[in-house]
Scaffold this motif. Structure first.
Motif, PDB file in Angstrom:
ATOM      1  N   LEU A 135      61.514  30.294 -85.106  1.00 40.21           N
ATOM      2  CA  LEU A 135      61.744  31.634 -84.567  1.00 40.21           C
ATOM      3  C   LEU A 135      62.068  32.580 -85.734  1.00 40.21           C
ATOM      4  O   LEU A 135      63.232  32.834 -86.043  1.00 40.21           O
TER       5      LEU A 135
ATOM      6  N   THR B  78      62.179  35.683 -86.073  1.00 36.78           N
ATOM      7  CA  THR B  78      63.054  36.825 -85.785  1.00 36.78           C
ATOM      8  C   THR B  78      64.525  36.466 -85.934  1.00 36.78           C
ATOM      9  O   THR B  78      65.383  37.349 -86.034  1.00 36.78           O
ATOM     10  N   SER B  79      64.832  35.170 -85.943  1.00 36.50           N
ATOM     11  CA  SER B  79      66.233  34.744 -86.048  1.00 36.50           C
ATOM     12  C   SER B  79      66.686  34.582 -87.493  1.00 36.50           C
ATOM     13  O   SER B  79      67.888  34.497 -87.755  1.00 36.50           O
ATOM     14  N   TRP B  80      65.752  34.526 -88.424  1.00 37.47           N
ATOM     15  CA  TRP B  80      66.121  34.199 -89.804  1.00 37.47           C
ATOM     16  C   TRP B  80      67.072  35.220 -90.409  1.00 37.47           C
ATOM     17  O   TRP B  80      67.941  34.885 -91.209  1.00 37.47           O
ATOM     18  N   SER B  81      66.898  36.480 -90.027  1.00 39.21           N
ATOM     19  CA  SER B  81      67.750  37.531 -90.593  1.00 39.21           C
ATOM     20  C   SER B  81      69.208  37.366 -90.184  1.00 39.21           C
ATOM     21  O   SER B  81      70.109  37.895 -90.832  1.00 39.21           O
TER      22      SER B  81
ATOM     23  N   THR C  47      72.017  47.008 -87.884  1.00 38.80           N
ATOM     24  CA  THR C  47      70.896  46.085 -88.098  1.00 38.80           C
ATOM     25  C   THR C  47      71.171  44.744 -87.442  1.00 38.80           C
ATOM     26  O   THR C  47      70.288  44.150 -86.807  1.00 38.80           O
TER      27      THR C  47
ATOM     28  N   PHE D  99      68.748  43.062 -84.526  1.00 41.89           N
ATOM     29  CA  PHE D  99      68.130  41.747 -84.666  1.00 41.89           C
ATOM     30  C   PHE D  99      68.666  40.776 -83.621  1.00 41.89           C
ATOM     31  O   PHE D  99      67.935  39.924 -83.115  1.00 41.89           O
TER      32      PHE D  99
ATOM     33  N   VAL E  98      66.857  41.457 -80.260  1.00 37.20           N
ATOM     34  CA  VAL E  98      65.483  40.933 -80.290  1.00 37.20           C
ATOM     35  C   VAL E  98      65.499  39.407 -80.233  1.00 37.20           C
ATOM     36  O   VAL E  98      64.726  38.774 -79.504  1.00 37.20           O
ATOM     37  N   ASN E  99      66.405  38.818 -81.005  1.00 36.08           N
ATOM     38  CA  ASN E  99      66.461  37.359 -81.063  1.00 36.08           C
ATOM     39  C   ASN E  99      66.853  36.751 -79.717  1.00 36.08           C
ATOM     40  O   ASN E  99      66.299  35.733 -79.304  1.00 36.08           O
TER      41      ASN E  99
ATOM     42  N   MET F 134      63.831  36.671 -77.505  1.00 35.36           N
ATOM     43  CA  MET F 134      62.891  35.627 -77.908  1.00 35.36           C
ATOM     44  C   MET F 134      63.433  34.235 -77.589  1.00 35.36           C
ATOM     45  O   MET F 134      62.674  33.330 -77.219  1.00 35.36           O
TER      46      MET F 134
END
Length: 216
Positions: A100, A102-105, A114, A118, A121-122, A125
């Motif tokens: 995933l 989108t989760s890395w951040s 920010t 994130f 969004v995460n 998902m």
């Protein structure tokens, strides 16, 4: 922020530590250190997973729960997934999954705006992938059931061979007064199989008690 890795395999015949290298590499690439690893052999389709909840109990707000794939975390039904999500949200744990992006951040420090963007969004998902993982689980179960039904109709189904040595060991552990959880942890057997063996042990004891004493 602590990074806690969760590694899960469905059965005792599978290697729960298989993904350790990938998780370690992901953390190293981002300058992170995995503080603890939690491994267990339990189905992702059930909510009762001691190591997962031990991980969550150990977490402080802002800690990262690192998994290889979302399905390592959940193949749960929608109600059970919401229960798990509620526990995760209450602990303010950030889920980071290698499948995933989108989760890395969430594994990096960022400003509040920010981070909230994130996170939103995460979470969306995560819900989507958890639903996909459950559908995949249900589809595989359905296909297995259909295959078994066809094999039975054709007279080809013989069932899974009994692991006699393991079952004898389970019966011995029950006879020694070990708890069900201890037996399941030691042997990897399911609760259903354990209940069957426990019932067989009780029946054999009852038969032995009713047997007439031999004449002197």
């Amino acid at each position: 922020m602590f990074v806690r890795a969760y590694l899960r395999a469905s059965t005792s015949q599978q290697d729960a530590s298989r993904a350790r290298g990938a998780l370690d590499a992901f953390a190293t690439e981002r300058g992170l250190r995995i503080a603890a690893r939690y491994m267990e052999n339990e189905s992702g389709a059930k909510l009762d997973r001691p190591e997962l909840f031990r991980l969550l109990a150990d977490c402080d707000p802002g800690d990262v729960l690192l998994v290889e794939q979302v399905d390592r975390l959940s193949r749960l039904t929608a109600p059970d997934w919401m229960k798990l999500r509620s526990e995760i949200d209450a602990k303010q744990v950030r889920i980071v999954a290698l499948d995933l992006p989108t989760s890395w951040s969430l594994a990096a420090t960022s400003d509040e705006f920010t981070a909230r963007m994130f996170s939103a969004v995460n979470n969306m998902m995560l819900d989507v992938l958890a639903a996909v993982a459950r559908k995949d689980y249900d589809d595989r179960r359905r296909r297995q059931s259909e295959g078994t039904a066809r094999a039975k109709a054709a007279g080809l189904y013989k069932g899974r061979p009994e692991n006699k040595a393991r079952n004898v060991a389970i019966a011995a552990m029950l006879g020694d007064g070990r708890t069900w959880r201890e037996v399941m942890d030691a042997t990897g057997c399911s609760r259903t199989l354990l209940a069957k063996i426990a019932r067989d042990v009780r029946e054999r004891r009852a038969e032995a008690d009713e047997a007439p004493c031999p004449p002197l």
